[in-house]
Design a protein around this motif. Structure first.
Motif: not given
Length: 394
Positions: A85-92
Protein backbone atom coordinates in the motif's frame (compact mmCIF):
# COMPACT_ATOMS: atom_id res chain seq x y z
CA UNK A 1 30.81 -7.63 -16.29
CA UNK A 2 27.88 -9.97 -16.92
CA UNK A 3 24.99 -8.82 -14.75
CA UNK A 4 22.29 -11.18 -13.53
CA UNK A 5 20.67 -10.21 -10.25
CA UNK A 6 17.67 -12.51 -10.71
CA UNK A 7 19.02 -16.07 -11.10
CA UNK A 8 18.04 -17.84 -7.87
CA UNK A 9 20.75 -20.45 -8.31
CA UNK A 10 23.37 -17.72 -7.82
CA UNK A 11 21.85 -16.91 -4.42
CA UNK A 12 21.50 -20.59 -3.48
CA UNK A 13 25.19 -21.18 -4.21
CA UNK A 14 26.79 -18.13 -2.62
CA UNK A 15 24.25 -15.61 -1.38
CA UNK A 16 23.80 -12.14 -2.90
CA UNK A 17 26.18 -11.47 -5.83
CA UNK A 18 28.21 -8.80 -4.06
CA UNK A 19 30.75 -8.57 -6.89
CA UNK A 20 28.02 -7.61 -9.37
CA UNK A 21 26.34 -5.27 -6.91
CA UNK A 22 29.63 -3.50 -6.16
CA UNK A 23 30.36 -3.05 -9.87
CA UNK A 24 26.90 -1.61 -10.48
CA UNK A 25 27.12 0.70 -7.48
CA UNK A 26 30.40 2.13 -8.80
CA UNK A 27 29.66 2.15 -12.54
CA UNK A 28 25.92 2.04 -13.16
CA UNK A 29 24.05 2.74 -9.90
CA UNK A 30 20.67 2.96 -11.65
CA UNK A 31 21.01 0.17 -14.19
CA UNK A 32 18.57 -1.16 -16.79
CA UNK A 33 18.47 -4.91 -16.15
CA UNK A 34 17.21 -7.01 -19.02
CA UNK A 35 14.38 -9.42 -18.32
CA UNK A 36 10.69 -10.17 -18.80
CA UNK A 37 9.93 -7.50 -17.82
CA UNK A 38 13.15 -5.55 -17.53
CA UNK A 39 13.70 -3.34 -14.50
CA UNK A 40 15.87 -0.60 -13.05
CA UNK A 41 18.32 -2.01 -10.49
CA UNK A 42 19.10 0.62 -7.82
CA UNK A 43 22.24 -0.13 -5.82
CA UNK A 44 23.59 3.13 -4.37
CA UNK A 45 22.62 4.00 -0.76
CA UNK A 46 21.53 7.55 -1.61
CA UNK A 47 19.23 6.38 -4.41
CA UNK A 48 17.74 3.48 -2.42
CA UNK A 49 16.85 5.92 0.36
CA UNK A 50 15.34 8.35 -2.16
CA UNK A 51 13.13 5.66 -3.64
CA UNK A 52 12.13 4.42 -0.19
CA UNK A 53 11.13 7.85 1.09
CA UNK A 54 9.06 8.95 -1.92
CA UNK A 55 6.03 6.70 -2.11
CA UNK A 56 4.36 9.32 -4.29
CA UNK A 57 7.02 8.74 -6.96
CA UNK A 58 7.73 5.03 -6.40
CA UNK A 59 4.59 3.06 -5.61
CA UNK A 60 4.21 -0.19 -3.69
CA UNK A 61 0.54 -0.31 -4.69
CA UNK A 62 0.55 -0.29 -8.50
CA UNK A 63 2.36 -3.60 -9.05
CA UNK A 64 3.08 -4.60 -5.43
CA UNK A 65 6.36 -4.63 -3.50
CA UNK A 66 7.61 -8.14 -4.30
CA UNK A 67 9.83 -8.79 -7.30
CA UNK A 68 7.73 -11.25 -9.28
CA UNK A 69 4.89 -10.00 -11.46
CA UNK A 70 1.49 -11.48 -10.58
CA UNK A 71 -1.82 -11.79 -12.44
CA UNK A 72 -4.18 -8.86 -11.91
CA UNK A 73 -6.62 -10.87 -9.76
CA UNK A 74 -3.84 -11.79 -7.33
CA UNK A 75 -2.58 -8.21 -7.30
CA UNK A 76 -6.02 -6.98 -6.22
CA UNK A 77 -6.01 -9.24 -3.14
CA UNK A 78 -2.39 -8.52 -2.22
CA UNK A 79 -3.09 -4.78 -2.26
CA UNK A 80 -4.96 -5.25 1.02
CA UNK A 81 -1.62 -5.97 2.72
CA UNK A 82 0.27 -3.01 4.25
CA UNK A 83 3.41 -4.04 2.42
CA UNK A 84 1.65 -3.30 -0.87
CA UNK A 85 0.00 0.00 0.00
CA UNK A 86 0.89 3.66 -0.41
CA UNK A 87 -0.14 6.61 1.75
CA UNK A 88 -2.76 7.65 2.73
CA UNK A 89 -4.26 4.12 3.00
CA UNK A 90 -0.96 2.74 4.26
CA UNK A 91 -0.77 5.53 6.85
CA UNK A 92 -4.23 4.66 8.22
CA UNK A 93 -3.40 0.96 8.49
CA UNK A 94 0.04 1.59 9.95
CA UNK A 95 -1.39 3.84 12.67
CA UNK A 96 -3.72 1.00 13.73
CA UNK A 97 -1.03 -1.67 14.01
CA UNK A 98 1.64 0.63 15.47
CA UNK A 99 -0.17 0.29 18.80
CA UNK A 100 1.31 -3.17 19.25
CA UNK A 101 4.89 -2.24 18.33
CA UNK A 102 5.82 0.83 20.36
CA UNK A 103 9.35 0.80 21.83
CA UNK A 104 7.77 0.57 25.30
CA UNK A 105 5.65 -2.45 24.34
CA UNK A 106 8.62 -4.20 22.74
CA UNK A 107 10.98 -3.29 25.59
CA UNK A 108 8.64 -5.05 28.00
CA UNK A 109 9.36 -8.30 26.13
CA UNK A 110 13.10 -8.33 26.91
CA UNK A 111 12.96 -10.67 29.90
CA UNK A 112 10.61 -13.00 28.05
CA UNK A 113 12.99 -13.07 25.06
CA UNK A 114 15.90 -13.71 27.41
CA UNK A 115 14.00 -16.63 28.93
CA UNK A 116 13.27 -18.03 25.45
CA UNK A 117 16.96 -17.80 24.51
CA UNK A 118 18.02 -19.48 27.74
CA UNK A 119 15.48 -22.25 27.21
CA UNK A 120 16.76 -22.84 23.66
CA UNK A 121 20.41 -22.78 24.70
CA UNK A 122 19.77 -25.11 27.65
CA UNK A 123 18.78 -27.83 25.18
CA UNK A 124 21.86 -27.59 22.94
CA UNK A 125 24.39 -30.38 23.03
CA UNK A 126 26.81 -31.99 20.58
CA UNK A 127 26.40 -31.28 16.88
CA UNK A 128 23.22 -29.42 15.87
CA UNK A 129 21.78 -27.38 13.03
CA UNK A 130 21.91 -23.77 14.21
CA UNK A 131 19.01 -22.77 11.94
CA UNK A 132 16.42 -25.28 13.13
CA UNK A 133 17.58 -25.43 16.77
CA UNK A 134 18.24 -21.72 17.44
CA UNK A 135 17.66 -19.18 14.67
CA UNK A 136 14.21 -20.40 13.60
CA UNK A 137 12.59 -21.17 16.98
CA UNK A 138 13.47 -17.82 18.58
CA UNK A 139 11.29 -15.53 16.43
CA UNK A 140 8.58 -18.20 16.24
CA UNK A 141 8.32 -18.35 20.03
CA UNK A 142 8.18 -14.54 20.11
CA UNK A 143 5.47 -14.40 17.43
CA UNK A 144 3.42 -16.93 19.39
CA UNK A 145 3.81 -14.65 22.42
CA UNK A 146 2.72 -11.59 20.42
CA UNK A 147 -0.31 -13.41 19.04
CA UNK A 148 -1.20 -14.98 22.37
CA UNK A 149 -0.97 -18.32 20.58
CA UNK A 150 0.28 -21.52 22.23
CA UNK A 151 3.98 -22.21 21.77
CA UNK A 152 2.98 -25.55 20.26
CA UNK A 153 1.80 -23.63 17.17
CA UNK A 154 5.34 -22.59 16.26
CA UNK A 155 5.86 -25.59 13.98
CA UNK A 156 2.78 -24.61 11.98
CA UNK A 157 4.06 -21.03 11.65
CA UNK A 158 7.48 -22.33 10.56
CA UNK A 159 5.91 -24.53 7.90
CA UNK A 160 3.61 -21.79 6.56
CA UNK A 161 6.42 -19.27 6.37
CA UNK A 162 8.75 -21.68 4.57
CA UNK A 163 6.09 -22.55 2.00
CA UNK A 164 5.27 -18.88 1.29
CA UNK A 165 8.84 -17.57 1.09
CA UNK A 166 10.49 -20.67 -0.37
CA UNK A 167 8.18 -21.27 -3.32
CA UNK A 168 11.20 -21.47 -5.61
CA UNK A 169 13.21 -23.71 -3.28
CA UNK A 170 12.74 -27.46 -3.76
CA UNK A 171 13.06 -28.16 -0.03
CA UNK A 172 10.09 -25.99 0.87
CA UNK A 173 7.53 -25.85 -1.93
CA UNK A 174 6.97 -27.59 -5.23
CA UNK A 175 4.95 -24.77 -6.74
CA UNK A 176 3.68 -21.22 -6.13
CA UNK A 177 0.26 -22.83 -5.56
CA UNK A 178 1.61 -24.40 -2.38
CA UNK A 179 2.60 -20.93 -1.19
CA UNK A 180 -0.93 -19.71 -1.88
CA UNK A 181 -2.28 -22.69 0.04
CA UNK A 182 -0.11 -21.80 3.03
CA UNK A 183 -1.42 -18.23 2.91
CA UNK A 184 -5.00 -19.48 3.02
CA UNK A 185 -4.14 -21.60 6.07
CA UNK A 186 -2.74 -18.49 7.78
CA UNK A 187 -5.95 -16.58 6.98
CA UNK A 188 -8.02 -19.35 8.60
CA UNK A 189 -5.70 -19.36 11.62
CA UNK A 190 -6.00 -15.57 11.95
CA UNK A 191 -9.79 -15.79 11.76
CA UNK A 192 -9.78 -18.36 14.54
CA UNK A 193 -7.53 -16.18 16.70
CA UNK A 194 -9.76 -13.14 16.13
CA UNK A 195 -12.90 -15.08 17.08
CA UNK A 196 -11.25 -16.33 20.27
CA UNK A 197 -10.11 -12.84 21.32
CA UNK A 198 -13.46 -11.24 20.60
CA UNK A 199 -15.06 -13.81 22.87
CA UNK A 200 -12.27 -13.77 25.49
CA UNK A 201 -10.01 -10.68 25.31
CA UNK A 202 -6.42 -11.08 26.58
CA UNK A 203 -3.45 -8.82 27.17
CA UNK A 204 -1.89 -9.47 23.76
CA UNK A 205 -1.42 -7.78 20.40
CA UNK A 206 -4.38 -9.56 18.80
CA UNK A 207 -6.81 -8.19 21.37
CA UNK A 208 -5.25 -4.74 21.08
CA UNK A 209 -5.49 -4.68 17.29
CA UNK A 210 -9.12 -5.83 17.27
CA UNK A 211 -10.17 -2.98 19.52
CA UNK A 212 -11.06 0.48 18.11
CA UNK A 213 -8.33 3.11 18.33
CA UNK A 214 -8.85 6.57 19.81
CA UNK A 215 -10.67 7.60 16.63
CA UNK A 216 -12.94 4.54 16.62
CA UNK A 217 -11.05 2.98 13.67
CA UNK A 218 -10.67 -0.80 13.53
CA UNK A 219 -9.02 -3.32 11.24
CA UNK A 220 -11.42 -5.13 8.92
CA UNK A 221 -11.40 -8.93 8.79
CA UNK A 222 -9.29 -9.10 5.61
CA UNK A 223 -6.96 -6.41 6.96
CA UNK A 224 -6.43 -8.34 10.18
CA UNK A 225 -5.86 -11.65 8.37
CA UNK A 226 -3.27 -10.06 6.09
CA UNK A 227 -1.54 -8.40 9.04
CA UNK A 228 -1.14 -11.80 10.73
CA UNK A 229 0.21 -13.15 7.44
CA UNK A 230 2.75 -10.33 7.29
CA UNK A 231 3.74 -10.91 10.92
CA UNK A 232 4.19 -14.66 10.39
CA UNK A 233 6.48 -14.06 7.41
CA UNK A 234 8.25 -10.76 8.14
CA UNK A 235 8.52 -11.32 11.88
CA UNK A 236 9.96 -14.76 11.35
CA UNK A 237 12.07 -14.72 8.20
CA UNK A 238 14.06 -11.54 8.85
CA UNK A 239 15.13 -12.37 12.40
CA UNK A 240 15.70 -16.03 11.61
CA UNK A 241 17.98 -15.26 8.66
CA UNK A 242 19.74 -12.37 10.37
CA UNK A 243 20.52 -14.71 13.27
CA UNK A 244 21.81 -17.55 11.07
CA UNK A 245 23.63 -15.17 8.72
CA UNK A 246 25.10 -13.35 11.71
CA UNK A 247 26.37 -16.59 13.22
CA UNK A 248 27.97 -17.48 9.89
CA UNK A 249 29.60 -14.04 9.72
CA UNK A 250 31.05 -14.55 13.20
CA UNK A 251 32.42 -17.95 12.15
CA UNK A 252 33.92 -16.34 9.03
CA UNK A 253 35.44 -13.56 11.18
CA UNK A 254 36.71 -15.37 14.30
CA UNK A 255 38.38 -12.20 15.57
CA UNK A 256 34.92 -10.64 15.89
CA UNK A 257 33.54 -13.70 17.68
CA UNK A 258 36.46 -13.52 20.13
CA UNK A 259 35.68 -9.84 20.74
CA UNK A 260 32.06 -10.69 21.49
CA UNK A 261 33.03 -13.51 23.85
CA UNK A 262 35.40 -11.16 25.66
CA UNK A 263 32.72 -8.46 25.92
CA UNK A 264 29.15 -9.72 25.38
CA UNK A 265 27.79 -6.18 25.79
CA UNK A 266 29.06 -5.61 22.22
CA UNK A 267 25.94 -7.55 21.18
CA UNK A 268 24.09 -4.22 21.04
CA UNK A 269 26.18 -2.84 18.17
CA UNK A 270 26.73 -6.34 16.78
CA UNK A 271 22.98 -6.65 16.15
CA UNK A 272 23.01 -3.66 13.79
CA UNK A 273 26.22 -4.76 12.08
CA UNK A 274 24.75 -8.22 11.51
CA UNK A 275 21.67 -6.70 9.86
CA UNK A 276 23.90 -4.48 7.68
CA UNK A 277 26.21 -7.31 6.70
CA UNK A 278 23.56 -9.96 6.10
CA UNK A 279 20.76 -7.74 4.72
CA UNK A 280 18.18 -10.51 5.29
CA UNK A 281 15.83 -8.86 2.79
CA UNK A 282 17.83 -8.46 -0.40
CA UNK A 283 15.41 -6.37 -2.44
CA UNK A 284 12.00 -4.77 -2.83
CA UNK A 285 10.18 -3.63 -5.91
CA UNK A 286 8.53 -0.29 -6.64
CA UNK A 287 6.74 1.11 -9.71
CA UNK A 288 7.44 4.60 -11.04
CA UNK A 289 4.33 6.77 -10.90
CA UNK A 290 5.63 9.34 -13.39
CA UNK A 291 8.38 10.10 -15.89
CA UNK A 292 11.37 11.11 -13.76
CA UNK A 293 15.15 11.08 -13.45
CA UNK A 294 16.99 8.93 -10.90
CA UNK A 295 20.75 8.64 -10.76
CA UNK A 296 21.01 10.35 -14.15
CA UNK A 297 18.69 7.81 -15.81
CA UNK A 298 15.35 8.68 -17.40
CA UNK A 299 12.72 6.44 -15.84
CA UNK A 300 9.29 6.21 -17.45
CA UNK A 301 5.95 5.97 -15.69
CA UNK A 302 5.13 2.35 -14.75
CA UNK A 303 8.74 1.22 -15.10
CA UNK A 304 9.73 -1.49 -12.63
CA UNK A 305 12.27 -0.18 -10.09
CA UNK A 306 14.05 -2.59 -7.72
CA UNK A 307 16.10 -1.42 -4.73
CA UNK A 308 18.92 -3.68 -3.50
CA UNK A 309 19.57 -3.32 0.23
CA UNK A 310 22.48 -5.77 0.02
CA UNK A 311 24.26 -3.25 -2.20
CA UNK A 312 23.27 -0.08 -0.35
CA UNK A 313 24.43 -1.52 2.98
CA UNK A 314 27.96 -1.88 1.62
CA UNK A 315 28.17 1.54 -0.03
CA UNK A 316 31.66 2.88 0.81
CA UNK A 317 30.45 6.47 0.56
CA UNK A 318 28.36 5.83 3.69
CA UNK A 319 30.18 3.04 5.54
CA UNK A 320 33.95 3.37 6.14
CA UNK A 321 35.62 0.03 5.41
CA UNK A 322 32.26 -1.19 4.14
CA UNK A 323 33.61 -4.67 3.33
CA UNK A 324 34.81 -5.13 6.91
CA UNK A 325 32.53 -6.90 9.39
CA UNK A 326 32.95 -4.86 12.59
CA UNK A 327 30.65 -5.66 15.52
CA UNK A 328 31.48 -2.34 17.20
CA UNK A 329 30.60 -0.22 14.15
CA UNK A 330 29.03 3.01 15.38
CA UNK A 331 27.36 4.95 13.91
CA UNK A 332 25.76 2.37 11.66
CA UNK A 333 23.07 3.95 9.46
CA UNK A 334 22.29 0.66 7.67
CA UNK A 335 19.00 0.26 5.85
CA UNK A 336 18.49 -3.42 6.57
CA UNK A 337 15.03 -2.50 7.87
CA UNK A 338 14.24 -0.37 4.83
CA UNK A 339 15.43 3.01 3.68
CA UNK A 340 13.01 5.02 5.79
CA UNK A 341 9.72 6.43 4.64
CA UNK A 342 6.31 4.80 4.89
CA UNK A 343 7.55 1.20 4.78
CA UNK A 344 10.30 1.35 7.39
CA UNK A 345 10.13 -2.01 9.19
CA UNK A 346 7.43 -2.01 11.84
CA UNK A 347 9.26 -4.66 13.87
CA UNK A 348 12.77 -3.21 13.78
CA UNK A 349 12.93 -2.68 17.56
CA UNK A 350 11.78 -6.25 18.15
CA UNK A 351 14.25 -7.75 15.66
CA UNK A 352 17.20 -5.86 17.17
CA UNK A 353 16.15 -6.87 20.67
CA UNK A 354 15.96 -10.55 19.69
CA UNK A 355 19.37 -10.41 17.98
CA UNK A 356 21.02 -8.53 20.84
CA UNK A 357 19.80 -10.95 23.49
CA UNK A 358 20.55 -14.04 21.41
CA UNK A 359 24.15 -13.15 20.60
CA UNK A 360 24.84 -11.86 24.09
CA UNK A 361 23.66 -15.18 25.56
CA UNK A 362 25.48 -17.25 22.94
CA UNK A 363 28.76 -15.48 23.70
CA UNK A 364 28.30 -15.92 27.45
CA UNK A 365 27.11 -19.53 27.43
CA UNK A 366 28.75 -21.15 24.41
CA UNK A 367 32.08 -19.37 23.79
CA UNK A 368 33.54 -22.47 22.09
CA UNK A 369 30.74 -22.80 19.55
CA UNK A 370 32.19 -23.78 16.16
CA UNK A 371 31.00 -24.53 12.65
CA UNK A 372 31.30 -28.17 11.59
CA UNK A 373 29.76 -28.45 8.13
CA UNK A 374 28.68 -26.81 4.90
CA UNK A 375 26.08 -24.07 4.78
CA UNK A 376 22.97 -24.63 2.66
CA UNK A 377 21.31 -21.46 1.38
CA UNK A 378 17.76 -20.65 0.35
CA UNK A 379 17.09 -20.55 -3.38
CA UNK A 380 15.66 -17.03 -3.35
CA UNK A 381 16.65 -13.62 -4.74
CA UNK A 382 14.32 -11.96 -2.20
CA UNK A 383 15.35 -13.40 1.18
CA UNK A 384 19.05 -13.88 1.95
CA UNK A 385 18.33 -17.09 3.77
CA UNK A 386 20.25 -19.99 5.24
CA UNK A 387 18.52 -23.36 5.50
CA UNK A 388 21.23 -25.28 7.35
CA UNK A 389 24.29 -24.31 9.43
CA UNK A 390 25.87 -27.30 11.23
CA UNK A 391 27.62 -26.35 14.49
CA UNK A 392 29.09 -28.11 17.51
CA UNK A 393 28.50 -26.94 21.05
CA UNK A 394 31.92 -26.77 22.69
Amino acid sequence: MHIDLVDRDIYANAGPPHDQLAWLRANSPVHWHEGEPGFWAVTRYEDVVHVSRHSDLFSSHRKLALFDDLPEDQIALQRLMMLNQDPPEHTRRRSLVNRGFTPRTIGALEQHIRDICDDLLDKLTGEIDFVTEVAAPLPLYVICELLGAPAADRDKLFNWSNRMIGAQDPDYAASPEEGSGAAMEVYAYANQLAAQRKANPKNDIVTKLLQPDEHGETLGEDEFDLFVLLLVVAGNETTRNAASGGMLALFDHPDQWNRLVADPTLAKTAADEIVRWVSPVNLFRRTSTTDQVLGGQEIKENDKVVVFYSAANRDPSVFPDAETFDISRDPNPHIGFGGGGAHFCLGNHLAKLELRVLFEQLARRHPRLRRTGEVRRLRSNFINGIKELPVTIG
